[in-house]
Scaffold this motif. Structure first.
Motif, PDB file in Angstrom:
ATOM      1  N   TYR A   6     148.959  -5.430 -30.482  1.00  0.00           N
ATOM      2  CA  TYR A   6     147.764  -5.832 -29.739  1.00  0.00           C
ATOM      3  C   TYR A   6     146.541  -5.288 -30.461  1.00  0.00           C
ATOM      4  CZ  TYR A   6     144.435  -6.091 -25.807  1.00  0.00           C
ATOM      5  OH  TYR A   6     143.351  -6.344 -24.996  1.00  0.00           O
ATOM      6  N   GLY A  37     156.157   1.356 -18.413  1.00  0.00           N
ATOM      7  CA  GLY A  37     156.253   0.326 -17.381  1.00  0.00           C
ATOM      8  C   GLY A  37     157.702   0.092 -17.010  1.00  0.00           C
ATOM      9  N   GLN A  41     156.645  -7.039 -18.492  1.00  0.00           N
ATOM     10  CA  GLN A  41     155.292  -7.437 -18.112  1.00  0.00           C
ATOM     11  C   GLN A  41     154.418  -6.207 -17.825  1.00  0.00           C
ATOM     12  OE1 GLN A  41     158.111  -8.694 -16.734  1.00  0.00           O
ATOM     13  NE2 GLN A  41     158.109 -10.750 -17.585  1.00  0.00           N
ATOM     14  N   GLU A  42     154.959  -5.238 -17.096  1.00  0.00           N
ATOM     15  CA  GLU A  42     154.215  -3.995 -16.820  1.00  0.00           C
ATOM     16  C   GLU A  42     153.936  -3.241 -18.111  1.00  0.00           C
ATOM     17  OE1 GLU A  42     155.698  -1.091 -14.038  1.00  0.00           O
ATOM     18  OE2 GLU A  42     155.905  -2.599 -12.454  1.00  0.00           O
ATOM     19  N   ARG A  44     153.706  -4.443 -21.191  1.00  0.00           N
ATOM     20  CA  ARG A  44     152.692  -5.170 -21.964  1.00  0.00           C
ATOM     21  C   ARG A  44     151.300  -4.879 -21.411  1.00  0.00           C
ATOM     22  NH1 ARG A  44     151.201  -7.181 -26.500  1.00  0.00           N
ATOM     23  NH2 ARG A  44     153.307  -7.897 -26.829  1.00  0.00           N
ATOM     24  N   ALA A  45     151.147  -4.959 -20.088  1.00  0.00           N
ATOM     25  CA  ALA A  45     149.845  -4.694 -19.460  1.00  0.00           C
ATOM     26  C   ALA A  45     149.406  -3.251 -19.712  1.00  0.00           C
ATOM     27  CB  ALA A  45     149.908  -4.980 -17.965  1.00  0.00           C
ATOM     28  N   ALA A  46     150.346  -2.302 -19.615  1.00  0.00           N
ATOM     29  CA  ALA A  46     150.022  -0.893 -19.833  1.00  0.00           C
ATOM     30  C   ALA A  46     149.622  -0.647 -21.286  1.00  0.00           C
ATOM     31  CB  ALA A  46     151.203  -0.019 -19.446  1.00  0.00           C
ATOM     32  N   GLU A  48     148.262  -2.872 -23.430  1.00  0.00           N
ATOM     33  CA  GLU A  48     146.940  -3.446 -23.654  1.00  0.00           C
ATOM     34  C   GLU A  48     145.855  -2.591 -23.004  1.00  0.00           C
ATOM     35  OE1 GLU A  48     147.104  -7.604 -22.595  1.00  0.00           O
ATOM     36  OE2 GLU A  48     148.588  -8.025 -24.173  1.00  0.00           O
ATOM     37  N   GLU A  49     146.131  -2.093 -21.804  1.00  0.00           N
ATOM     38  CA  GLU A  49     145.169  -1.220 -21.119  1.00  0.00           C
ATOM     39  C   GLU A  49     144.966   0.079 -21.905  1.00  0.00           C
ATOM     40  OE1 GLU A  49     144.611   1.150 -16.878  1.00  0.00           O
ATOM     41  OE2 GLU A  49     146.233  -0.304 -17.080  1.00  0.00           O
ATOM     42  N   ASP A  52     142.853  -0.728 -25.009  1.00  0.00           N
ATOM     43  CA  ASP A  52     141.470  -0.990 -24.593  1.00  0.00           C
ATOM     44  C   ASP A  52     140.771   0.302 -24.179  1.00  0.00           C
ATOM     45  OD1 ASP A  52     141.676  -3.710 -25.133  1.00  0.00           O
ATOM     46  OD2 ASP A  52     142.161  -4.239 -23.052  1.00  0.00           O
ATOM     47  N   ASP A  53     141.464   1.160 -23.423  1.00  0.00           N
ATOM     48  CA  ASP A  53     140.895   2.448 -23.017  1.00  0.00           C
ATOM     49  C   ASP A  53     140.590   3.313 -24.229  1.00  0.00           C
ATOM     50  OD1 ASP A  53     140.999   1.795 -20.329  1.00  0.00           O
ATOM     51  OD2 ASP A  53     142.782   3.011 -19.919  1.00  0.00           O
TER      52      ASP A  53
END
Length: 108
Positions: A6, A37, A41-42, A44-46, A48-49, A52-53
């Motif tokens: 990512y 996660g 799905q969890e 992947r979201a974690a 990316e977050e 980004d953070d």
């Protein structure tokens, strides 16, 4: 080992049976970025977050975020070894870069 990518960052993914979680760590930088996660799905979201953070924190602190390795590696070889490597690469119908890359991949 599984890998997620990512925004130019890659992460190693493992499963912790003890915790019942997928656990990831961004690879190729000295800063530590971890995430987890219960599902892909969890995870992947974690991931990316977390990236980004990390980028936001670096921006707020006014520091450049660390970049992953570029894939470029410079080596200094003695002339005789350089000549041998060049000969072996030519005999294999490969560039020196491809020949050395293939050998390193086999060694891992």
């Amino acid at each position: 080992m599984n890998i997620m990518s990512y925004k130019g960052y890659s992460a190693r993914i493992n499963y912790s049976d003890e915790d019942g979680l997928f656990v990831g760590h961004v690879a190729g930088i000295k800063d530590v970025i971890g995430f987890h996660g219960q599902s892909v799905q969890e995870l992947r979201a974690a991931f990316e977050e977390a990236v980004d953070d990390y980028l936001d924190v670096c921006k707020r602190l006014g520091r450049e975020p660390q970049k992953t390795y570029s894939g470029k590696l410079s080596l200094r070889l003695e002339p005789e070894l350089h000549a041998s490597v060049a000969s072996q690469a030519e005999l294999a119908h490969k560039s020196i870069n491809q020949w050395v890359s293939d050998l390193l991949r086999q060694a891992l």
